[in-house]
Scaffold this active site. Structure first.
Site, mmCIF file in Angstrom:
data_model
loop_
_atom_site.group_PDB
_atom_site.id
_atom_site.type_symbol
_atom_site.label_atom_id
_atom_site.label_comp_id
_atom_site.label_asym_id
_atom_site.label_seq_id
_atom_site.Cartn_x
_atom_site.Cartn_y
_atom_site.Cartn_z
ATOM 1 N NE ARG A 533 -3.791 0.088 2.350
ATOM 2 C CZ ARG A 533 -4.592 0.419 3.362
ATOM 3 N NH1 ARG A 533 -4.587 -0.309 4.482
ATOM 4 N NH2 ARG A 533 -5.369 1.468 3.258
ATOM 5 C CB CYS A 591 -2.026 3.403 9.746
ATOM 6 S SG CYS A 591 -3.439 3.873 10.781
#
Length: 654
Positions: A533, A591
C-alpha cells in the site's frame, strides 16, 4: 553491665527496646509526648503475630531524668530529621564513672544510629567520637498512639552494623586523640559492636557486622527513595515505573559522587528465612515510615532520604530532578493535608513529566493482577477491517470481567472526508463511554484484542491521549492469556459499577495534515501500512494508492515477533534507528485511518521513543485533491513509470 539507652519510642525504638529487655539486657527507653504518657499509664502495647504485649521496662522522659554511666550505650531511634537536636541535647550530659575516675561527658560514650539515610551518622560524629552506623530493615508500624505493630516473625528485624565511617570497630589511625573530657575508654568499639550483635541475636534479630557501613547505607538509601512515593501515591504500574526512575537516579548520583554501593545480595551473610511479614487481624498493614509520618500528620524524613540524593547530586555538580520533584510533592501534600496513599497516576505523571508509563503487561502478570486486591478494568477491543463481528467473537470467549468496546462507534466519530474513516471521537462522548466501561481515577486499565493489539492499541492511545495514565496493552493478546492458563468467560458483561473518570484530552501529540506534510523536512514520518500500500502497488480501501511524500515505510506487522508479542525494546530501537529515528528526532505516524498507527506509537513508546499521530491518516490525505501522492519503495524513489502526483496533476493548484 552494658545498658542500652534507646532514645525514641516510635516503631523502631519500641521494637528494639522490648526485644532486648525481653532477653535480659539492660534497657532504658527514652520517650516523649503520647508515647511517654502511654508508658506512664501502663498501656504501651507491642503487637506481634503471636499476640500483644504490654511494654513494661525502665523509661525516662528526657536526658534530665537519666543518670548516665560509663557502661551506657546510646541508641538513636528518633527520626532522621530529629537527629541534630537529639545529639545536641545528649552529647554534653554528664557521665559518672563507676571506677572512681574523672566524670566525662556523654560524647565519650558509643552511640548507635538506627536510622537509614546518610546524614544521621555524620551528624552524630560531629559530637560523638565513637559512632556505630546501621542499615536497618524493620517493618514495624507506629500510627496509633500507644501501639506499635511488629508484623515480622520470628525475626522482627534485620540490620547490618559497623563503625562509622569505616572499619572493624577499631580506630583506623591508631589510638584516638583524647580530649580533656574523654577519659580512657574501658571498651573498644569492636567490643561494643560484638556485644550489641550478640544481645540483638539473642532477641531473634538478624545481625551482621560489616567493615564498610557507608556502602550498606547507600544501598539501603536507594531502596528508601521509594518511601516518599509510596507515602502519597496509590499502588499502580506508573508508581512502579517512578520507583525505578528514582532508584536509577540515585545510583547515578552515588557513582558521580564517588560513594560506594554494596551489592547486598552477594555480601549479606544473614539467614532471612525467618524474616516473614504476617497479616495481623485488626491491624491492617500500613506503609513505610514516611507513610506513617504522613498518616500521623507528623514531621517528615524526606529531606534525609530523597533529599539526600538531591544534596549528593549538588555536591557533585549535578542535579537529581526526579528525587527533587518527589520531595517537593510530598512537602506540598503535607501542607495541604493529603491523606497517605491518596494520590493517583494523573498527579504522578504531572509531578514527573519525564516519566514513561509502561506500555505492555505480560499475560502472567495480568493473571496475577486480576486475582489481586486492585484488579484492572479490562477492555476487549476486537475489530478487524472487513470483519464486523467483533462483538460476536467477544461473546464466544473473553477474559472474565472484560467489557466489549466497539471501535467504530465508541473509539471514533462518524467517518468523513476531512477526518478520514476513523476520526477522533468527541471528548464528551468518549468520557461517557469510558464511564460505561467502568474506568475510574484509581484503577489501572488493560486493553486487548485477538490480533496482536492492532485494534486494542487504538483504545490504549485514545485513553492516554485523554489523560488516563495507567493503561496498558496485553502483550501477545488473547492468545498469550490462554497460553498463561487464563480462564475465558462467555456472553456479555457490563462494568460492576459505573466509572467516574474525568477525561482531559490532548495529553498525547497529534499532527494535522499540514504538519504531517512538513514533518519529513525536519523529522521522520512513518507509514504503518503494509508495504504494497505504501509503494502504491495496491489500495483496497482508500481513494488513491501511494504515500505521503517523504514518509518512510514501517509496516505495523514488524512491531511484533513471531509469537505475536511486541519485539524487545532494544530490537525495536535498532529497527527504528535504521529508519532514521534518532534520540532527538521528531517522529510522526500514520496508517490507513489512524488505528494501526496507534500500534506503531505503542511500539515506539515501549522502546522509549515519543511520536505524534496523524489521526486522519491516509484515508483523509488521499480524499483531499490538494494533497500530493508519492509511490515507490522509498522516499524519492518512485515505482517504474510512476512518480509524485503534484497538485496540478490531481486537479488542484500547484
Amino acid at each position: 553491665m552494658t545498658r542500652y539507652v534507646i532514645i525514641g519510642a516510635g516503631a523502631v525504638g519500641v521494637t528494639f527496646a522490648e526485644g532486648l529487655h525481653r532477653t535480659g539486657a539492660q534497657v532504658l527507653l527514652v520517650a516523649r509526648g503520647r508515647q511517654l504518657a502511654a508508658l506512664r499509664e501502663d498501656r504501651l502495647r507491642l503487637v506481634r503475630p503471636d499476640g500483644a504485649t504490654t511494654v513494661r521496662l525502665p523509661y525516662a522522659g528526657g536526658p534530665d531524668e537519666v543518670a548516665l554511666t560509663q557502661d551506657d550505650v546510646l541508641v538513636l531511634a528518633v527520626k532522621s530529621q530529629d537527629t541534630e537536636s537529639t545529639v545536641a541535647e545528649w552529647a554534653w550530659r554528664p557521665v559518672s564513672r563507676t571506677d572512681g575516675g574523672q566524670d566525662t561527658a556523654a560524647a565519650a560514650l558509643p552511640v548507635v544510629v538506627l536510622q537509614n539515610g546518610l546524614d544521621s551518622e555524620r551528624t552524630a560524629l560531629r559530637r560523638f567520637a565513637e559512632v556505630l552506623g546501621a542499615s536497618v530493615w524493620v517493618p514495624a508500624v507506629h500510627v496509633e498512639d500507644g501501639v506499635v505493630v511488629s508484623p515480622a516473625a520470628p525475626t522482627p528485624a534485620a540490620l547490618w552494623i559497623g563503625r562509622y565511617p569505616t572499619g572493624d570497630g577499631h580506630p583506623p589511625h591508631g589510638p584516638r586523640h583524647r580530649t580533656p573530657w574523654a577519659a580512657p575508654a574501658t571498651r573498644s568499639t569492636g567490643q561494643v559492636l560484638a556485644r550489641l550483635a550478640d544481645d540483638l541475636r539473642a532477641a531473634d534479630f538478624a545481625v551482621q557486622i560489616v567493615p564498610d557501613i557507608i556502602g550498606w547505607k547507600t544501598a539501603k538509601l536507594i531502596v528508601n527513595t521509594v518511601n516518599a512515593l509510596e507515602a502519597v501515591y496509590r499502588p499502580g504500574a506508573l508508581r512502579d515505573t517512578a520507583a525505578r526512575l528514582l532508584a536509577d537516579e540515585a545510583r547515578e548520583v552515588f557513582a558521580a559522587a564517588g560513594l560506594p554501593v554494596v551489592d547486598q545480595e552477594t555480601r549479606s551473610e544473614l539467614d532471612l528465612s525467618g524474616f516473614v511479614i504476617h497479616d495481623i487481624p485488626g491491624h491492617p498493614r500500613g506503609g513505610n515510615s514516611t507513610w506513617q509520618s504522613l498518616a500521623r500528620a507528623g514531621s517528615l524524613e524526606v529531606d534525609h532520604l530523597n533529599g539526600e540524593i538531591v544534596l549528593q547530586a549538588r555536591l557533585a555538580g549535578r542535579t537529581a530532578p526526579a528525587n527533587a520533584a518527589i520531595v517537593e510533592r510530598l512537602r506540598r501534600a503535607a501542607r495541604e493535608g493529603s491523606a497517605a496513599g491518596s494520590l493517583g497516576d494523573a498527579d504522578l505523571a504531572a509531578t514527573l513529566p519525564g516519566l514513561r508509563p509502561p506500555v505492555l503487561v505480560p499475560a502472567a502478570e495480568l493473571l496475577a493482577e486480576t486475582a489481586g486486591d486492585r484488579p484492572p478494568v479490562l477492555l476487549d477491543v476486537r475489530w478487524a477491517l472487513g470483519d464486523p463481528d467483533g462483538r460476536g467473537h467477544y461473546r464466544r470467549g473473553h477474559i472474565p470481567t472484560a467489557v466489549y468496546v466497539d471501535l467504530d462507534t465508541e473509539l471514533a466519530s462518524p467517518a468523513g472526508p476531512s477526518g478520514g474513516r476513523h476520526p477522533l471521537p468527541d471528548p464528551a462522548a468518549l468520557q461517557r463511554h469510558a464511564r460505561r466501561w467502568g474506568i475510574t481515577a484509581d484503577r489501572p486499565v488493560v486493553v486487548y484484542d485477538d490480533a496482536g493489539g492492532l485494534a486494542a492499541a487504538r483504545a490504549w492511545w485514545l485513553l492516554r491521549w485523554a489523560g488516563v495514565a495507567d493503561v496498558r496493552l496485553l502483550d501477545g493478546s488473547l492468545a498469550a492469556w490462554r497460553a498463561a492458563g487464563g480462564p475465558l468467560a462467555e456472553g456479555e458483561e457490563t462494568a460492576a459499577a459505573p466509572g467516574d473518570i474525568v477525561l482531559s484530552p490532548g495529553r498525547l501529540p497529534v499532527l494535522t495534515a499540514d504538519r504531517a506534510a512538513e514533518l519529513p523536512s525536519y523529522g521522520v514520518l512513518l507509514d504503518a501500512r503494509a508495504g504494497e500500500r505504501y509503494r502504491g502497488e495496491s489500495e483496497p480501501v482508500d481513494a488513491k494508492a501511494g504515500h505521503i511524500p517523504g514518509a518512510v515505510s514501517a509496516p505495523t506487522a514488524e512491531n511484533l515477533d513471531a509469537g505475536g508479542r511486541f519485539a524487545e525494546a532494544e530490537q525495536s530501537r535498532k529497527r527504528f534507528a535504521a529508519l532514521g529515528v534518532g534520540d532527538d528526532t521528531a517522529v510522526g505516524v500514520y496508517c490507513g485511518s489512524g488505528v494501526t498507527a496507534a500500534h506503531q506509537i505503542a511500539a515506539l513508546a515501549a522502546a522509549g521513543i515519543d511520536a505524534a499521530l496523524y489521526p486522519g491518516s491516509w484515508s483523509a490525505w488521499s480524499a483531499d485533491p490538494r494533497r500530493p501522492v508519492a509511490t515507490g519503495p522509498r522516499p524519492g524513489e518512485p515505482l517504474a513509470g510512476a512518480g509524485i502526483h503534484d497538485r496540478e496533476s490531481l486537479g488542484g493548484e500547484r
